[in-house]
Design an enzyme around this catalytic site. Structure first.
Site, PDB file in Angstrom:
ATOM      1  N   GLN A 191       0.842  -1.201   0.000  1.00 43.88           N
ATOM      2  CA  GLN A 191       0.000   0.000   0.000  1.00 43.88           C
ATOM      3  C   GLN A 191       0.880   1.255   0.000  1.00 43.88           C
ATOM      4  O   GLN A 191       0.367   2.364  -0.019  1.00 43.88           O
ATOM      5  CB  GLN A 191      -0.889   0.028   1.247  1.00 43.88           C
ATOM      6  CG  GLN A 191      -1.972  -1.039   1.272  1.00 43.88           C
ATOM      7  CD  GLN A 191      -2.694  -1.108   2.604  1.00 43.88           C
ATOM      8  OE1 GLN A 191      -2.754  -2.168   3.199  1.00 43.88           O
ATOM      9  NE2 GLN A 191      -3.259  -0.003   3.078  1.00 43.88           N
ATOM     10  N   PHE A 222      -6.147  -3.954   3.318  1.00 44.26           N
ATOM     11  CA  PHE A 222      -6.859  -3.736   4.584  1.00 44.26           C
ATOM     12  C   PHE A 222      -5.940  -3.199   5.670  1.00 44.26           C
ATOM     13  O   PHE A 222      -6.196  -3.385   6.858  1.00 44.26           O
ATOM     14  CB  PHE A 222      -7.554  -5.023   5.048  1.00 44.26           C
ATOM     15  CG  PHE A 222      -8.468  -5.621   4.006  1.00 44.26           C
ATOM     16  CD1 PHE A 222      -9.604  -4.938   3.606  1.00 44.26           C
ATOM     17  CD2 PHE A 222      -8.171  -6.838   3.406  1.00 44.26           C
ATOM     18  CE1 PHE A 222     -10.447  -5.461   2.624  1.00 44.26           C
ATOM     19  CE2 PHE A 222      -9.000  -7.372   2.419  1.00 44.26           C
ATOM     20  CZ  PHE A 222     -10.143  -6.681   2.036  1.00 44.26           C
ATOM     21  N   GLU A 226       0.374  -1.753   4.630  1.00 42.57           N
ATOM     22  CA  GLU A 226       0.803  -0.360   4.783  1.00 42.57           C
ATOM     23  C   GLU A 226       2.282  -0.343   5.170  1.00 42.57           C
ATOM     24  O   GLU A 226       3.084   0.368   4.581  1.00 42.57           O
ATOM     25  CB  GLU A 226      -0.045   0.352   5.845  1.00 42.57           C
ATOM     26  CG  GLU A 226       0.353   1.812   6.045  1.00 42.57           C
ATOM     27  CD  GLU A 226      -0.603   2.594   6.948  1.00 42.57           C
ATOM     28  OE1 GLU A 226      -1.777   2.210   7.082  1.00 42.57           O
ATOM     29  OE2 GLU A 226      -0.169   3.603   7.529  1.00 42.57           O
ATOM     30  N   ARG A 304      -4.759   6.889  17.099  1.00 43.87           N
ATOM     31  CA  ARG A 304      -6.147   6.860  16.626  1.00 43.87           C
ATOM     32  C   ARG A 304      -7.079   6.289  17.709  1.00 43.87           C
ATOM     33  O   ARG A 304      -8.250   6.669  17.782  1.00 43.87           O
ATOM     34  CB  ARG A 304      -6.286   6.113  15.300  1.00 43.87           C
ATOM     35  CG  ARG A 304      -7.551   6.501  14.554  1.00 43.87           C
ATOM     36  CD  ARG A 304      -7.618   5.943  13.141  1.00 43.87           C
ATOM     37  NE  ARG A 304      -7.097   6.835  12.124  1.00 43.87           N
ATOM     38  CZ  ARG A 304      -7.752   7.867  11.583  1.00 43.87           C
ATOM     39  NH1 ARG A 304      -8.990   8.147  11.967  1.00 43.87           N
ATOM     40  NH2 ARG A 304      -7.200   8.630  10.672  1.00 43.87           N
ATOM     41  N   PHE A 338      -7.833   1.003  12.393  1.00 39.12           N
ATOM     42  CA  PHE A 338      -6.557   1.514  12.868  1.00 39.12           C
ATOM     43  C   PHE A 338      -6.595   2.007  14.326  1.00 39.12           C
ATOM     44  O   PHE A 338      -6.283   3.153  14.608  1.00 39.12           O
ATOM     45  CB  PHE A 338      -6.149   2.668  11.932  1.00 39.12           C
ATOM     46  CG  PHE A 338      -4.682   2.964  11.838  1.00 39.12           C
ATOM     47  CD1 PHE A 338      -3.837   2.193  11.067  1.00 39.12           C
ATOM     48  CD2 PHE A 338      -4.130   4.060  12.502  1.00 39.12           C
ATOM     49  CE1 PHE A 338      -2.485   2.501  10.949  1.00 39.12           C
ATOM     50  CE2 PHE A 338      -2.779   4.384  12.394  1.00 39.12           C
ATOM     51  CZ  PHE A 338      -1.961   3.602  11.612  1.00 39.12           C
ATOM     52  N   THR A 434      -3.733  10.930  11.035  1.00 37.90           N
ATOM     53  CA  THR A 434      -3.587  11.722  12.249  1.00 37.90           C
ATOM     54  C   THR A 434      -2.236  12.434  12.266  1.00 37.90           C
ATOM     55  O   THR A 434      -2.077  13.439  12.940  1.00 37.90           O
ATOM     56  CB  THR A 434      -3.745  10.843  13.499  1.00 37.90           C
ATOM     57  OG1 THR A 434      -2.784   9.784  13.447  1.00 37.90           O
ATOM     58  CG2 THR A 434      -5.141  10.245  13.556  1.00 37.90           C
ATOM     59  N   GLU A 707     -12.780   2.893   5.655  1.00 38.20           N
ATOM     60  CA  GLU A 707     -12.707   2.269   6.972  1.00 38.20           C
ATOM     61  C   GLU A 707     -13.949   2.433   7.844  1.00 38.20           C
ATOM     62  O   GLU A 707     -14.312   1.500   8.567  1.00 38.20           O
ATOM     63  CB  GLU A 707     -11.513   2.846   7.752  1.00 38.20           C
ATOM     64  CG  GLU A 707     -10.172   2.549   7.155  1.00 38.20           C
ATOM     65  CD  GLU A 707      -9.097   3.341   7.869  1.00 38.20           C
ATOM     66  OE1 GLU A 707      -8.958   4.538   7.574  1.00 38.20           O
ATOM     67  OE2 GLU A 707      -8.433   2.771   8.731  1.00 38.20           O
TER      68      GLU A 707
HETATM   69  N1  MTE Z   1     -11.517  -2.433   0.086  1.00 35.81           N
HETATM   70  C1  MTE Z   1     -11.010  -3.518  -0.534  1.00 35.81           C
HETATM   71  N2  MTE Z   1     -11.763  -4.160  -1.450  1.00 35.81           N
HETATM   72  N3  MTE Z   1      -9.762  -3.995  -0.246  1.00 35.81           N
HETATM   73  C2  MTE Z   1      -8.971  -3.382   0.697  1.00 35.81           C
HETATM   74  O1  MTE Z   1      -7.841  -3.812   0.942  1.00 35.81           O
HETATM   75  N4  MTE Z   1      -8.781  -1.553   2.363  1.00 35.81           N
HETATM   76  C3  MTE Z   1      -9.522  -0.655   3.236  1.00 35.81           C
HETATM   77  C4  MTE Z   1     -10.533   0.171   2.452  1.00 35.81           C
HETATM   78  N5  MTE Z   1     -11.303  -0.679   1.588  1.00 35.81           N
HETATM   79  C5  MTE Z   1      -9.486  -2.233   1.377  1.00 35.81           C
HETATM   80  C6  MTE Z   1     -10.776  -1.783   1.012  1.00 35.81           C
HETATM   81  C7  MTE Z   1      -8.665   0.254   3.983  1.00 35.81           C
HETATM   82  S1  MTE Z   1      -7.928  -0.313   5.376  1.00 35.81           S
HETATM   83  C8  MTE Z   1      -8.476   1.550   3.601  1.00 35.81           C
HETATM   84  S2  MTE Z   1      -7.545   2.617   4.518  1.00 35.81           S
HETATM   85  C9  MTE Z   1      -9.097   2.092   2.383  1.00 35.81           C
HETATM   86  O2  MTE Z   1      -9.811   1.100   1.648  1.00 35.81           O
HETATM   87  C10 MTE Z   1      -8.010   2.701   1.501  1.00 35.81           C
HETATM   88  O3  MTE Z   1      -8.482   3.163   0.301  1.00 35.81           O
HETATM   89  P1  MTE Z   1      -9.080   4.639   0.106  1.00 35.81           P
HETATM   90  O4  MTE Z   1      -8.204   5.552   0.869  1.00 35.81           O
HETATM   91  O5  MTE Z   1      -9.005   4.822  -1.336  1.00 35.81           O
HETATM   92  O6  MTE Z   1     -10.457   4.573   0.656  1.00 35.81           O
HETATM   93  N1  LUZ Z   2      -2.191   5.104   8.813  1.00 34.15           N
HETATM   94  C1  LUZ Z   2      -1.458   6.107   9.296  1.00 34.15           C
HETATM   95  C2  LUZ Z   2      -3.513   5.037   9.006  1.00 34.15           C
HETATM   96  O1  LUZ Z   2      -0.248   6.113   9.108  1.00 34.15           O
HETATM   97  N2  LUZ Z   2      -2.078   7.100   9.965  1.00 34.15           N
HETATM   98  C3  LUZ Z   2      -3.404   7.114  10.198  1.00 34.15           C
HETATM   99  O2  LUZ Z   2      -3.925   8.032  10.803  1.00 34.15           O
HETATM  100  C4  LUZ Z   2      -4.156   6.035   9.713  1.00 34.15           C
HETATM  101  N3  LUZ Z   2      -5.474   5.968   9.939  1.00 34.15           N
HETATM  102  C5  LUZ Z   2      -6.163   4.934   9.504  1.00 34.15           C
HETATM  103  C6  LUZ Z   2      -5.504   3.945   8.799  1.00 34.15           C
HETATM  104  N4  LUZ Z   2      -4.201   3.999   8.552  1.00 34.15           N
HETATM  105 MO1  MOS Z   3      -6.207   1.317   6.041  1.00 30.71          MO
HETATM  106  S1  MOS Z   3      -5.937   0.477   7.903  1.00 30.71           S
HETATM  107  O1  MOS Z   3      -5.755   2.874   6.544  1.00 30.71           O
HETATM  108  O2  MOS Z   3      -4.855   0.726   5.255  1.00 30.71           O
END
Ligand code: MTE
Ligand code: LUZ
Ligand code: MOS
Length: 757
Positions: A191, A222, A226, A304, A338, A434, A707
């Protein structure tokens, strides 16, 4: 607009790391990992493994030309274990061979002698031993010292919340090879291309510009990719550098579950004070976060938890503390929500305990304390355009909660062995990283001379549909057909220093940057159109559906012709734009500020049936009013709500991460670790958009959705608990998530003997 990935997805043609055609002489890496949770490495013997035909090398600490260090927030994470091992599954070496089978066989021939040390497994043990990742932090509002005196009721207790395995469909992996002049290219399932590039540069002892990281898409992250896409990419790159051959490393499901970190388990001590009329007066909570063996993103997760410690409620006097505890399990990491689900669960648990103790309906306490416009969070930001009450009231009316409650009560009256429970869960989730500095997005837009357009952004597509949203935003800004666009892979050579795709803000940050780039291009195109049409003012020019208008009148000039003319006029058809979220700031010394661009609200209504003979349950119904702002793509957004909800229900019910005293994961495969499947999906599932305002800081007014809806799963836990109490009113309130079938069965009959007397 349909998701642009659907066609290749359903045809099985989408490209992931494992689908990249292999280069000649590619080697396959398999990780040799620690069998013990804690110990001193006395000796390792690779000799027998190296003798196996087809093994070309075993990469370990000795091969590192740079630093054996991949820590992001804190430099405390080794790529390969050196002198000590700190968790079961900690990588020690990478065997590289002509086939994966040979590499696996060689791994089984490696001999290691470890002097075993006592492992610390739980957060509370680590707390007692004063083992922390970072110093503890506290958010405060009001005065919790003296206000307890004014409380009519004080409820104290403990709660526990388990971790969660990500179960992304595509396991962790990377493919790395040398390019000209000792550069390295890494295809990574990550990611965060920047984190991979930065860590690989450090390990390989190379400057960042020599390393190109490319992500076409990932098969789910998910949060699990990251920070934790990084080690495998670094290992593959290090092996490619050392052996001078392409190296592919893709974890098997079993390796992935064993070696990677998960959602943080938390343990809590809470104290809640209510007034006579059930208003929350005071709230104190100590949260013990099980961070695992090194920092990873735990300090940010901890933050968070603090931000969401008061959830969707107004708490005038609060004191929320989180201790980030260092243990001998894999480093826990980002996972959708998170740290927020943990902070929100414990407050909800406290409200449930209060309701049971006082013999009132939990919904009454919840409703009395919902956030209102202008209320302050403990971190000082005001709740603006606050939809907490609106979501609650709309859900109550739209879904007929009064009637549902009556139906549930009637059912419970008539049935002895099956009991139903109904709950409401109010959601409030802050959007933005954050850490303020991470809130920036980038986009590179090229218009080609035939009028087609290519876009590269800093965002990673992982199934959330972000590329579709980016394309929509660009097509709308330029007012040309969506068929003219291609969104290219996320690549560090085209987009530098991108923030991770996380915090639900990928679409906002990179979509806004894309709009900025398109607007800059549009201005230049209009300048050329102005000349061509011999008009005075570019402000009179408009492009609508690929046709150029002057003062509202259609002209002969088309998009394709204008692009051609622009190139002829030697005006640039390329633009790179950078977006940084305005207005946000945070002062860590004070723990006050305005960290979030906006908040997302919602309310979920949940009904469950518990089979009290077997301890099993069904989720009958989940109906949600969700605040999308003004959704730019309701199909994608509702898909996100449904997926997140299911993941949240899994977290609170059947997904159990049991770790034994030796630091070993007990349920370590998908036949024993269960995630919700289609049969476990709520029989009725309805998501309705709240009639809400577009938010100016959201992409096209469409609020971030990735999320927040995961937290709706918390409602399922309390619906089950309520149903269980219908069966056994003397049930001990253990407030221990997840409520597995096993736990449900055991607690149903706890104290049950007394009832039969
Ligand atoms: N949806 C799918 N299908 N697969 C994923 O891995 N990750 C989730 C969410 N939806 C995810 C998902 C998470 S943890 C985050 S932070 C957001 O997608 C990230 O994408 P966005 O910032 O474009 O919403
Ligand atoms: N990752 C991060 C995150 O580095 N900072 C955040 O605040 C956060 N919040 C949600 C998911 N990933
Ligand atoms: Mo989502 S836990 O911010 O990758």
């Amino acid at each position: 607009m349909i998701n642009i990935d659907s066609r290749t997805h359903v045809r099985g043609e989408s490209i992931y790391v494992n689908d990249i055609p292999l280069r000649e002489d590619t080697l396959f890496g398999v990780v040799f990992a620690s069998p013990l949770a804690h110990g001193k490495v006395k000796s390792i013997d690779f000799s027998e493994a190296l003798q196996i035909d087809g093994v070309e090398g075993i990469i370990s600490v000795k091969d590192i030309k740079g630093e054996n260090q991949i820590g992001g927030i804190i430099q405390d994470e080794e790529l390969f274990a050196d002198k000590t091992v700190d968790y079961i599954g900690m990588p020690i070496a990478l065997v590289c061979a002509k086939t994966e089978r040979i590499a696996k066989k060689a791994v089984s021939r490696i001999k290691i002698d470890i002097e075993e040390l006592h492992p610390i497994v739980t957060a509370r043990e680590a707390y007692a031993a004063k083992k922390f990742i970072v110093p503890s932090r506290t958010f405060k509002i009001g005065d919790t010292e003296s206000e307890w005196k004014s409380c009519a009721h004080i409820i104290e207790g403990q709660a526990e919340m388990g971790g969660q395995e990500h179960v992304y469909l595509e396991t962790q992996g990377a493919y790395a090879y040398l390019t000209e002049d000792d550069g390295i290219k890494i295809h990574s399932s990550t990611q965060a291309t920047k984190y991979v590039q930065r860590a690989a540069a450090k390990v390989l002892g190379m400057p960042m510009h020599k390393i190109e990281v490319d992500v076409n898409r990932i098969g789910g992250g998910f949060g699990g990719k990251e920070d934790q896409g990084t080690p495998w990419a670094c290992m593959a790159a290090l092996a490619a550098q050392t052996l001078r051959k392409p190296v592919k490393l893709v974890l098997s499901r079993a390796e992935d579950i064993k070696m990677t970190g998960k959602r943080h388990p938390y343990s809590f001590d809470f104290k809640l004070g209510l007034s006579k009329d059930l208003k929350i007066v005071c709230y104190e909570v100590q949260c013990f976060q099980n961070a695992g063996a090194c920092a990873d993103v735990s300090p940010a997760v901890m933050e968070r938890t603090l931000f969401h410690g008061t959830a969707s409620y107004f708490v005038p006097n609060a004191r929320i503390t989180v201790h980030s505890c260092k243990t001998n399990i894999p480093p826990n990491t980002a996972f959708r929500g998170f740290g927020a689900p943990q902070g929100m669960f414990v407050l909800e648990a406290a409200l449930m305990k209060a309701a049971v103790t006082l013999g009132v309906d939990m919904m009454e306490i919840q409703k009395k304390n919902l956030l209102s416009e202008g209320d302050r969070f403990p971190y000082d930001q005001e709740a603006k355009n606050c939809n907490a009450r609106k979501c609650w009231d709309t859900a109550w009316k739209t879904f007929g909660v009064e009637k549902l409650k009556k139906e549930v009560a009637d059912f419970n009256q008539k049935n002895d062995l099956f009991k139903k429970g109904v709950s409401l869960y109010p959601l409030c989730f802050g959007i933005s990283f954050t850490k303020t500095s991470l809130n920036q997005g980038r986009s590179l837009v090229h218009i080609y001379s035939d009028g087609t357009v290519s876009i590269t952004t800093g965002v990673v597509e992982m199934g959330q549909g972000v590329n579709t949203k980016i394309l929509q935003a660009a097509a709308q800004t330029l007012s040309i057909s969506t068929r003219r666009f291609t969104i290219h892979s996320t690549n560090t050579s085209r987009i530098a220093n991108p923030s991770p795709t996380a915090a639900s803000s990928g679409a906002d940050l990179n979509g806004k940057a894309t709009i900025m780039a398109c607007q800059a291009l549009l201005a230049r195109l209009k300048g050329v159109a102005c000349q061509e049409l011999k008009a005075q003012d570019p402000g009179d020019i408009e492009i609508k559906d690929e046709v150029i208008y002057h003062k509202g009148r259609k002209t002969e000039l088309t998009w394709a012709r204008l692009v051609f003319l622009t190139e002829e006029a030697r005006v640039s058809l390329s633009e790179h734009a950078h977006y940084a979220t305005p207005i946000i700031h945070f002062n860590k010394a004070m723990e006050k500020g305005h960290p979030f661009a906006y908040h997302v609200y919602g309310t979920a209504v949940t009904v469950v049936t518990v089979d009290c003979l077997r301890g099993t349950y069904n989720v009958d119904l989940v109906k949600i009013i969700h605040d999308f702002g003004s959704s730019m793509n309701l199909d994608i957004d509702i898909g996100q709500v449904e997926g997140a909800l299911l993941q949240g229900i899994g977290l609170m019910t059947i997904e159990e991460l049991l770790i034994d005293q030796t630091g070993k994961l007990v349920y370590d495969d998908l036949s024993s670790y269960k995630v919700p499947d289609i049969y476990f999906t709520p029989r009725t599932l309805e998501v309705k958009p709240l009639d809400s305002k577009p938010d100016p800081l959201a992409l096209l007014g469409s609020k971030a959705v990735g999320e927040p809806p995961l937290m709706y799963g918390i409602g399922t836990y309390f619906a089950i608990l309520k149903a269980m109490r219908e069966f056994n009113p003397q049930l001990k309130l253990e407030l221990w998530a997840p409520m597995t079938h096993q736990k449900c069965l055991m607690s149903l009959y706890d104290n049950y003997g007394d009832l039969l007397k």
